[in-house]
Scaffold this motif. Structure first.
Motif, PDB file in Angstrom:
ATOM      1  N   GLY A  89       0.795  -1.216   0.000  1.00  0.00           N
ATOM      2  CA  GLY A  89       0.000   0.000   0.000  1.00  0.00           C
ATOM      3  C   GLY A  89       0.829   1.269   0.000  1.00  0.00           C
ATOM      4  N   ALA A 155      -5.071  -0.309  -1.883  1.00  0.00           N
ATOM      5  CA  ALA A 155      -4.313  -1.538  -1.655  1.00  0.00           C
ATOM      6  C   ALA A 155      -5.202  -2.681  -1.180  1.00  0.00           C
ATOM      7  CB  ALA A 155      -3.198  -1.282  -0.637  1.00  0.00           C
ATOM      8  N   CYS A 173      -1.172  -7.657   2.710  1.00  0.00           N
ATOM      9  CA  CYS A 173      -1.432  -6.290   2.254  1.00  0.00           C
ATOM     10  C   CYS A 173      -0.953  -5.309   3.310  1.00  0.00           C
ATOM     11  CB  CYS A 173      -2.916  -6.081   1.982  1.00  0.00           C
ATOM     12  SG  CYS A 173      -3.307  -4.414   1.413  1.00  0.00           S
ATOM     13  N   ILE A 175      -0.796  -1.757   4.728  1.00  0.00           N
ATOM     14  CA  ILE A 175      -1.592  -0.530   4.667  1.00  0.00           C
ATOM     15  C   ILE A 175      -0.885   0.528   5.495  1.00  0.00           C
ATOM     16  CG2 ILE A 175      -3.838   0.513   5.192  1.00  0.00           C
ATOM     17  CD1 ILE A 175      -4.853  -2.518   5.229  1.00  0.00           C
ATOM     18  N   GLU A 179      -2.488   6.029   4.269  1.00  0.00           N
ATOM     19  CA  GLU A 179      -3.476   5.442   3.371  1.00  0.00           C
ATOM     20  C   GLU A 179      -4.755   5.099   4.113  1.00  0.00           C
ATOM     21  OE1 GLU A 179      -3.785   2.169  -0.144  1.00  0.00           O
ATOM     22  OE2 GLU A 179      -2.304   1.765   1.411  1.00  0.00           O
ATOM     23  N   LEU A 185     -10.045   3.351   1.093  1.00  0.00           N
ATOM     24  CA  LEU A 185      -9.558   2.336   2.033  1.00  0.00           C
ATOM     25  C   LEU A 185     -10.589   2.069   3.127  1.00  0.00           C
ATOM     26  CD1 LEU A 185      -7.868   1.358   4.706  1.00  0.00           C
ATOM     27  CD2 LEU A 185      -7.158   0.503   2.490  1.00  0.00           C
TER      28      LEU A 185
END
Length: 794
Positions: A89, A155, A173, A175, A179, A185
């Motif tokens: 991300g 992401a 993933c 993050i 983000e 998100l």
């Protein structure tokens, strides 16, 4: 809520612990080296200004955390033989992901010139954010990536899209806490309510809280941990926490926590796959707190840097001109002890590589991250099964998207075993007349159900969530990992993903220049419930501008189609679903629409992209037409044909040519778009100097922009949507925007030399009909009978 698993003792031996730390230090060294070094990659001599890049670009702050995750994913993959990819991300931390792929050898496999030794390290450093090199963000050029790092927010939805119908795949993933503040998100957390533990893979979110964005603290890093824990549990996750700034302690805790999370995932999948459990899983999530810019300069010029927003990009930015900064950079780089990490030839030592997986298990080499390698042809059924009969044009009506829905239902059936086709949309599948698919598969849903619910299924392959961003992200992740899909959306609200489609188009354009990236299935939009038939919802639902946005982008990657009836929609859908590496926008109505072309005619017309409908015009084939009536879109086509009928009846001596455009790019010059027409072909179709009255579905200035270099452009007059909308009748929408048949006849009279005087009476009649229309709808609330009951007459 499923309970938190009990901690287990750390499983790392001292040897494993130090191997993990060695890999992490090596990755940090490589990340910092990419930002700063032009030469002297292993510091075999004292650092001098000429060893430093003239322009310092890149993002250091997130890189140590990304490197930490990469290191520990390597360990888990190797120990458990996992099939795994990672969505990064904080993709602006490109030097970290490049460092990881160089260390595991996948970068050299992809780019053999960048060898895994001192010479290759020098090339790796030089090319980063350097002319002729690679971007500073995670990008298509990065092995193992499916996520462009240029924009934040997508992401997690990409990760869930990648996991769908990939039961053996783990998608980690990362993050970033910056983000985590974005709207896209925020909606994508709900992907866990759509993930089927039987048929789908698993997503392991890793929320990396390093505390800061570019210049400000981050929300989730500053709220109390009990509040954060409540938030994440409320979102349906089981949060596990790792925090600290002592490397060895963090390594132990992260290894233990990742094992807990992976054990939890395996147990949940086994519970569903072999135990038959139907309860909604509460998947684990790791919250990782480490300092921003960890292991970098603690202070610069007496100001704190490590652990603050100042570490975000380049902590030392005057290295060439400031000897103190140069000395501090050298001390920083040497703090990683590169002489322990790389041998005399500059190759990573055995300790650095001790926990790195091999072959296709490496994060930089997993085939799911180069999804075109896994892509199979769709088993599209023959169109003859669905085509509507057309004995005479304009006599029968069908709902084009409903006809397409039957085809999509059979396609869902044909892919039931292989599970590589999905239909996504924001709560609009039935509204857009595609509900035939529910006879084959339901809507994916893992949350609670009630007796009143319809078509919900744990293994469903229709994805509906009232977030266009999440739909887009799911489909992008699905396509990038080697599958097929279609995004159905109301035309006005697809604008919400303008920025996301930008990123995907840029991705596709870049991959075309990368021979190692295999082509993927196109991203296909079906835009319906469009501007001209949103008369019931009103002005808020009336916006046809998405095509303008898309046609601004890379011409080699974008296509826009306006099929005017059911059979042309079938032909267009067949084409776009077979295509590769495009963004295809198909605009088609869901309301009853006249059938103009039989299937064979529709196929030929769509293949041409634009053509003359001889049956609709009054040309004699001897001389040039007096006027060209052109159209693109279903409602504009109907209005043009109605206008042509009026001209045939009232001005039979007028030579009228009717041209329908399906592929909008055909209007562009051949040198500007692969589908563009050469001038000679365009001139033969539209003439060089005759009046052209063009009825277009969207904003009229787009047609002018596409055709401004054509010889006929001074005589081109375009009618389209001009932001005049409300809740009204269908025909009043076209009248309000001067796209109606009466206005088009008036345009012809105004523009064909000699008609202004000779046909003044007809022009006045057309104006009077518009006036009568306005009075009629205000009294009756419906369109004039002559409009509502109109059909094409030869």
């Amino acid at each position: 809520m499923n309970e938190t698993p009990s901690p287990v003792p750390a499983r790392l031996s001292e040897r494993e612990l130090h191997a993990l730390d060695a890999h992490w230090r090596a990755a940090n060294y490589l990340a910092a080296g990419q930002i700063y070094l032009l030469a002297n990659p292993l510091l075999r001599e004292p650092l001098r200004p000429e060893h430093i890049k003239p322009r310092l670009l890149g993002h250091w702050g997130t890189s140590p955390g990304l490197n930490l995750v990469h290191t520990h994913l390597n360990r888990a993959i190797a120990a458990r033989d996992l099939d795994a990819i990672c969505v990064w991300g904080p993709g602006h931390g490109g030097p970290a992901v490049l460092a990881g792929s160089w260390l595991d050898g996948s970068y050299t496999d992809t780019y053999p010139g960048v060898t895994r030794d001192a010479e290759g390290m020098a090339k790796l450093f030089r090319q980063f954010s350097f002319p002729g090199g690679v971007p500073s963000h995670v990008a298509p050029e990065t092995p193992g990536s499916i996520h462009e790092g240029g924009e934040l927010g997508y992401a997690l939805s990409h990760a869930y899209g990648a996991a769908l119908d990939n039961p053996g795949l783990l998608v980690a993933c990362v993050i970033g806490d910056g983000e985590a503040e974005t709207g896209p998100l925020a909606a994508s957390w709900h992907g866990n309510k759509f993930l089927d533990p039987v048929h789908d893979g698993a997503v392991l979110p890793i929320l990396h809280l390093n505390g800061y964005k570019i210049a400000n603290p981050t929300v989730l890093a500053r709220i109390p941990e009990p509040e954060l824990d409540s938030l994440l549990r409320g979102l349906g996750h089981l949060p596990l926490y790792v925090s600290g700034d002592d490397p060895l302690t963090v390594h132990r805790e992260l290894a233990e926590t990742m094992d807990l999370a992976l054990d939890r995932i395996a147990a949940l999948q086994d519970e569903a796959r072999t135990g038959g459990s139907t309860r909604r899983p509460h998947w684990p999530l790791i919250v990782l707190r480490t300092p921003k810019g960890w292991t970098g300069p603690a202070e610069v010029d007496g100001v704190p840097v490590e652990g603050t927003w100042r570490a975000h990009q380049v902590p030392l930015d005057q290295v060439r001109s400031n000897p103190a900064h140069l000395a501090q950079l050298e001390a920083w780089l040497r703090s990683y002890r590169p002489e322990e990490l790389f041998d005399e030839l500059g190759r990573p030592t055995a300790e650095v590589l001790a926990c790195v997986p091999e072959g296709g298990r490496r994060l930089g080499a997993n085939r799911h991250a180069n999804g075109g390698l896994l892509l199979r042809e769709l088993p599209l059924p023959p169109l003859e099964t669905y085509a509507v009969p057309v004995d005479k044009p304009g006599r029968t009506l069908h709902e084009p998207t409903r006809v397409l829905g039957d085809l999509l239902a059979d396609l869902m059936a044909a892919t039931a075993e292989r599970r590589d086709f999905r239909l996504v949309g924001p709560d609009e599948t039935a509204s857009n007349r595609l509900q035939a698919v529910y006879g084959v598969t339901g809507k994916a849903w893992q949350a609670d159900t009630l007796p009143v619910d319809e078509h919900l299924a744990r293994d469903g392959r229709v994805m509906e969530i009232l977030s266009e961003h999440t739909c887009q992200g799911w489909l992008e992740g699905y396509l990038l990992t080697g599958r097929h899909g279609l995004f159905s959306c109301y035309e006005a609200f697809v604008h919400l993903v303008d920025s996301m489609v930008n990123q995907h188009i840029k991705w596709l354009r870049t991959t075309r220049a990368l021979p190692w990236r295999a082509p993927i299935a196109s991203l296909n939009y079906l835009l319906t419930s469009h501007v001209w038939r949103q008369d019931h919802n009103g002005f808020s639902h009336q916006d046809p501008g998405f095509v303008d946005h898309v046609l601004n982008k890379s011409p080699e990657a974008v296509r826009v189609y306006f099929p005017p009836d059911a059979n042309t929609l079938l032909a267009t859908a067949d084409h776009v679903l077979r295509s590769r590496d495009y963004v295809n926008v198909v605009v088609a109505g869901k309301q009853p629409c006249f059938d103009w072309l039989g299937l064979d005619e529709a196929r030929a017309h769509c293949a041409r992209g634009a053509g003359i409908w001889e049956w609709a015009g009054t040309e004699d084939g001897v001389r040039e037409p007096d006027v060209v009536l052109a159209c693109a879109g279903d409602v504009p086509t109907q209005e043009v044909l109605a206008a042509a009928g009026l001209l045939r009846r009232h001005l039979p001596e007028l030579a009228v040519r009717v041209v329908n455009v399906v592929d909008l790019a055909r209007l562009m010059p051949a040198e500007e778009h692969p589908h563009g027409m050469p001038d000679a072909e365009f001139d033969a179709l539209f003439t060089r100097e005759r009046p052209v009255v063009f009825a277009y579905h969207g904003y009229p200035w787009l047609i002018h922009r596409l055709a401004y270099r054509r010889a006929v452009h001074p005589n081109l007059h375009v009618r389209g949507y001009k932001e005049s909308g409300t809740t009204t009748t269908p025909f009043d929408m076209v009248v309000r925007n001067d796209l109606d048949r009466y206005r088009l006849v008036m345009d012809v009279i105004d523009r064909v030399p000699g008609l202004a005087v000779r046909a003044a009476g007809l022009r006045q009649e057309m104006a009077d009909r518009r006036t009568r229309h306005d009075a009629w709808i205000r009294e009756h609330g419906t369109d004039l009978p002559e409009v509502a009951d109109w059909s094409w007459q030869d």
